[in-house]
Design an enzyme around this catalytic site. Structure first.
Site, PDB file in Angstrom:
ATOM      1  N   LYS A 167       0.869  -1.185   0.000  1.00 58.15           N
ATOM      2  CA  LYS A 167       0.000   0.000   0.000  1.00 58.15           C
ATOM      3  C   LYS A 167       0.909   1.239   0.000  1.00 58.15           C
ATOM      4  O   LYS A 167       1.795   1.352   0.826  1.00 58.15           O
ATOM      5  CB  LYS A 167      -0.904  -0.014   1.237  1.00 58.15           C
ATOM      6  CG  LYS A 167      -2.040   0.981   1.174  1.00 58.15           C
ATOM      7  CD  LYS A 167      -3.150   0.633   2.156  1.00 58.15           C
ATOM      8  CE  LYS A 167      -4.308   1.617   2.021  1.00 58.15           C
ATOM      9  NZ  LYS A 167      -5.455   1.250   2.885  1.00 58.15           N
ATOM     10  N   GLU A 219     -19.649  -4.183  10.369  1.00 57.53           N
ATOM     11  CA  GLU A 219     -20.543  -3.326  11.169  1.00 57.53           C
ATOM     12  C   GLU A 219     -21.663  -4.135  11.820  1.00 57.53           C
ATOM     13  O   GLU A 219     -22.043  -3.879  12.964  1.00 57.53           O
ATOM     14  CB  GLU A 219     -21.146  -2.226  10.282  1.00 57.53           C
ATOM     15  CG  GLU A 219     -20.150  -1.137   9.875  1.00 57.53           C
ATOM     16  CD  GLU A 219     -19.268  -1.499   8.694  1.00 57.53           C
ATOM     17  OE1 GLU A 219     -19.462  -2.588   8.116  1.00 57.53           O
ATOM     18  OE2 GLU A 219     -18.377  -0.702   8.355  1.00 57.53           O
ATOM     19  N   ARG A 244     -25.739  -0.571   7.055  1.00 57.64           N
ATOM     20  CA  ARG A 244     -25.495  -1.998   6.783  1.00 57.64           C
ATOM     21  C   ARG A 244     -25.931  -2.862   7.972  1.00 57.64           C
ATOM     22  O   ARG A 244     -26.094  -4.055   7.869  1.00 57.64           O
ATOM     23  CB  ARG A 244     -24.009  -2.163   6.494  1.00 57.64           C
ATOM     24  CG  ARG A 244     -23.595  -3.546   6.222  1.00 57.64           C
ATOM     25  CD  ARG A 244     -22.284  -3.607   5.540  1.00 57.64           C
ATOM     26  NE  ARG A 244     -22.381  -3.247   4.111  1.00 57.64           N
ATOM     27  CZ  ARG A 244     -21.394  -3.438   3.252  1.00 57.64           C
ATOM     28  NH1 ARG A 244     -20.254  -3.946   3.685  1.00 57.64           N
ATOM     29  NH2 ARG A 244     -21.517  -3.120   1.990  1.00 57.64           N
TER      30      ARG A 244
HETATM   31  C1  LIG Z   1     -19.122  -0.937   4.818  1.00 60.73           C
HETATM   32  C2  LIG Z   1     -17.873  -0.083   4.862  1.00 60.73           C
HETATM   33  N1  LIG Z   1     -17.222   0.075   6.031  1.00 60.73           N
HETATM   34  C3  LIG Z   1     -16.119   0.840   6.101  1.00 60.73           C
HETATM   35  C4  LIG Z   1     -15.627   1.465   4.976  1.00 60.73           C
HETATM   36  C5  LIG Z   1     -14.421   2.378   5.082  1.00 60.73           C
HETATM   37  N2  LIG Z   1     -13.292   1.846   4.317  1.00 60.73           N
HETATM   38  C6  LIG Z   1     -13.008   2.252   3.101  1.00 60.73           C
HETATM   39  S1  LIG Z   1     -11.667   1.511   2.458  1.00 60.73           S
HETATM   40  C7  LIG Z   1     -11.437   0.619   3.882  1.00 60.73           C
HETATM   41  C8  LIG Z   1     -10.292  -0.331   4.029  1.00 60.73           C
HETATM   42  C9  LIG Z   1     -10.254  -1.258   2.863  1.00 60.73           C
HETATM   43  O1  LIG Z   1      -9.116  -2.102   2.997  1.00 60.73           O
HETATM   44  P1  LIG Z   1      -8.738  -2.999   1.751  1.00 60.73           P
HETATM   45  O2  LIG Z   1      -9.967  -3.609   1.196  1.00 60.73           O
HETATM   46  O3  LIG Z   1      -7.681  -3.896   2.203  1.00 60.73           O
HETATM   47  O4  LIG Z   1      -8.208  -1.963   0.654  1.00 60.73           O
HETATM   48  P2  LIG Z   1      -6.809  -1.189   0.608  1.00 60.73           P
HETATM   49  O5  LIG Z   1      -7.126   0.230   1.007  1.00 60.73           O
HETATM   50  O6  LIG Z   1      -5.875  -1.872   1.540  1.00 60.73           O
HETATM   51  O7  LIG Z   1      -6.367  -1.287  -0.824  1.00 60.73           O
HETATM   52  C10 LIG Z   1     -12.412   0.905   4.806  1.00 60.73           C
HETATM   53  C11 LIG Z   1     -12.512   0.325   6.169  1.00 60.73           C
HETATM   54  C12 LIG Z   1     -16.338   1.283   3.774  1.00 60.73           C
HETATM   55  N3  LIG Z   1     -15.948   1.910   2.628  1.00 60.73           N
HETATM   56  N4  LIG Z   1     -17.434   0.492   3.741  1.00 60.73           N
END
Ligand SMILES: Cc1ncc(C[n+]2csc(CCOP(=O)(O)OP(=O)(O)O)c2C)c(N)n1
Ligand SMILES: CC(=O)[C@@H](O)[C@H](O)COP(=O)(O)O
Ligand SMILES: [Mg+2]
Length: 637
Positions: A282, A368, A396
């Site tokens: 990342k 959630e 959700r």
């Molecule tokens: C239902 C929901 N909860 C929380 C989020 C906030 N959120 C956006 S990206 C993320 C982390 C995603 O991690 P990953 O899938 O590993 O992607 P990366 O950023 O590491 O590429 C979170 C918690 C969201 N978009 N949707």
């Protein structure tokens, strides 16, 4: 500067390039991402980590005939740049610009809209089944991050995909990060490096164990050496996915473009569900983002040279910061207080709590629904759980609020951050429905503070109310008001009158109270005297205060940063319909449509949620040019 990138206006242009040119293109894209996102702000680290993967997918598959689905979609900037939006990319997440997430209405290459996590495999499976029914050979590729894989819906989809055995490719983009470090047993399991110390340690332990078995130990040791490979086979992350019916390929180096291309070309030819486990970094290619990927997950405009965010003028502390500080203060006095986040410790302000009280802090991952029922379980044991989740993401877990918390009258506090218009993230993230989806649940109490000082008092009120209760507050800074030293619980259902005027009543909630007070000042210049009420509670309403003011002025304007459908204004309408006929009511709030992205100030102005808009609405409502219509009781029809 972007010699190659400027020639790429579609995936077809990409396919014309020789592989050595793709490596140059990857460098140009990284530079382009840094140049544009340092100006606009946005999700930088995830996108830097997805450059090679995106190029490999669009090189080997044929969008839009093949569908590439991006989970959350915050990592789809390269996808957007090479699918015809390079020149518009500087407008991403800006007012009237392109979205920061994939959007079907924006491009035929955006196979499925996103913003909320963990939906890509479900959507992809739906498409794969549909292709089967239509006897189409199109491929479906769902790209999901390791963080998003902690969302339960992702496993619901994997479960069915393995069962249906349709042609579906899942690309697991594993950078061992969610927004913060990824959490959970699954994350540990899928990211374990079996060639690393874990495996060597296991092997040494087994050999030591076997050697100590007298007599036959030697033979078994020989046997064990042979079994080593099967042990390795047994323990790889693939075990889990293969048990779910997927062909597992990986782990694959996610920045080795030639290897990625070779693998994706092979995968393209496979039948049935396939999971490609890609290891990425990342923030790849930009040292500040590689070093602190959480800080560069969602970043404001920054100086590329120093990696320093270009801070605006030093403002008041954020509601989020005050929430986090107050949680630490209250937890110091009460060991029963628990803090829960769904993968957003920094975003919800709970990092200081996690540091101070690690045994009372829980990051459940992007889960959630689990977070709320986990909180409910703790509440049955006498604890005081506070679940801090963005308003939009609680949507959700609606059934968990009803079924596990309200129906059982369990004392869980929902701290809904990012309630109201959030700005650049746009319609997927505006928290504009919680007043509507919470107030109609029996046993639920809903409140919103007018400023950051009232927030701290309301948090104490919520935690000690011994009932299901939701506290919602906006993204961004407070007003810089003085903060009371000692926290007092606020009597449930009691609002406050902030100004007295006989011509009309402005009843506001949360982030609209200060604008309503300013609007009352503006109205004085038009000879209109307004009563201003800070309702504090959407449920239960302060009926006496509202009915008294309505009776005095004969008309009410309600103001809320929430959908008007079923929101705060509707609650006041219901009260007046039941108990005070003949009062004229006008509601200001979010209309029955989705609000696109833009700055909070711009969007509030568009919806007349700012002081000028409220004053203008009031003047129009009272017939500003009809002087006979001002003065006490002017509203009476
Ligand atoms: C239902 C929901 N909860 C929380 C989020 C906030 N959120 C956006 S990206 C993320 C982390 C995603 O991690 P990953 O899938 O590993 O992607 P990366 O950023 O590491 O590429 C979170 C918690 C969201 N978009 N949707
Ligand atoms: C993509 C996603 O859902 C999160 O990164 C979100 O954009 C964070 O929002 P804040 O910037 O308000 O914390
Ligand atoms: Mg990740």
């Amino acid at each position: 500067m972007y010699t190659l990138l400027n020639t790429i206006n579609s995936p077809a242009d990409l396919k014309k390039l020789k592989q050595d040119k793709l490596l140059i293109l990857a460098d140009e894209i990284r530079e382009f991402l840094l140049e544009t996102v340092s100006k606009t702000g946005g999700h930088l680290a995830s996108n830097l980590g997805c450059v090679e993967l995106t190029l490999a997918l669009h090189y080997c598959f044929n969008s839009p005939d093949d569908s590439i689905i991006w989970d959350v979609g915050h990592q789809a900037y390269t996808h957007k740049i090479i699918t015809g939006r390079r020149d518009k990319f500087i407008t991403q997440r800006q007012y009237h610009g392109i979205s920061g997430f994939p959007k079907r209405s924006e491009s035929m290459h955006d196979a499925f809209g996103a913003g909320h996590s963990s939906t890509s495999i479900s959507a992809g499976l739906g498409m794969a089944v549909a292709h089967g029914l239509k006897e189409e050979a199109s491929k479906v590729i769902a790209v999901i991050g390791d963080g998003s894989l902690t969302g339960g819906i992702a496993f619901e989809a994997l479960n069915q995909a393995g069962h249906l055995h349709k042609n579906l490719i899942v690309v697991l983009n594993d950078n061992e990060m969610s927004i913060s470090k990824n959490v959970g047993a699954l994350s540990t399991f899928i990211s374990r490096k079996l060639t690393g110390s874990y495996y060597r340690g296991l092997k040494k332990e087994m050999q030591g164990l076997l050697k100590n078995i007298p007599a036959i130990g030697g033979n078994i040791l020989h046997f064990a050496r042979k079994a080593e490979n099967s042990l390795k086979g047994f323990l790889t992350p693939g075990t889990l996915f293969e048990a779910l019916g997927f062909e597992y390929i990986g782990p694959v180096q996610g920045h080795d473009l030639p290897q990625l291309i070779e693998i994706m070309q092979n995968v393209r030819a496979l039948e049935g569900p396939v999971l490609v486990h890609v290891m990425t970094t990342k923030g790849k290619g930009y040292q500040p983002a590689e070093k602190t990927p959480d800080k560069f997950h969602g970043v404001g405009p920054f100086d590329v040279k120093t990696g320093k965010v270009i801070a605006g003028k030093p403002g008041a502390q954020s509601y989020t910061g005050i929430f986090g500080e107050t949680m630490v203060k209250l937890a110091a006095e009460d060991k029963k207080i628990i803090a829960i986040t769904a993968a957003m410790p920094d975003g919800t302000g709970l990092t200081p709590f996690a540091k101070a009280y690690p045994d009372r802090f829980f990051d459940v991952g992007i889960a959630e629904q689990h977070a709320l029922t986990f909180a409910a379980g703790m509440a049955t044991e006498g604890f005081r759980p506070v679940a801090a989740i963005y308003s939009t993401f609680v949507q959700r877990a609606y059934d968990q609020v009803f079924h596990d918390i309200c129906l059982q009258k369990l004392p869980v506090t929902l701290a809904l951050d990012r309630a109201g218009l959030v700005g650049d993230d746009g319609p997927t993230h505006h928290g504009v429905f919680d007043l509507s989806y919470l107030r109609h649940l029996p046993e639920m109490t809903v409140m919103a503070p007018k400023d950051e000082n009232e927030l701290q008092h309301m948090l104490k009120t919520a935690i000690y109310s011994d009932r299901p209760i939701a506290l919602r507050y906006p993204r961004g800074a407070g007003y810089g008001v003085a903060m009371d030293e000692s926290l007092q619980a606020i009597p449930i259902g009691v609002g406050e009158q902030l100004a007295e005027g006989g011509d009309l009543t402005l009843v506001a909630i949360g982030s609209t109270v200060y604008p309503a007070m300013e609007a009352a000042e503006l109205l004085k210049e038009k000879g209109i005297r307004a009563t201003v009420i800070n309702a504090r509670f959407v449920k239960p309403l302060d009926r006496n205060l509202i009915l008294a003011a309505a009776g005095r002025t004969g008309c009410i304007i309600t103001v809320e940063e929430n959908a008007m459908q079923g929101g705060f204004g509707s609650a006041v309408l219901e009260l007046l319909a039941d108990e005070a006929a003949g009062i004229r009511v006008k509601r200001i709030g979010v209309p029955d449509r989705y609000i696109e992205q833009g700055s909070q100030a711009q969007l509030r102005q568009d919806l007349r949620l700012d002081a000028a808009g409220i004053a203008q609405t009031a003047a129009e409502f009272l017939g500003k040019n009809d002087s006979s219509r001002t003065g006490p009781g002017a509203c009476r029809t």
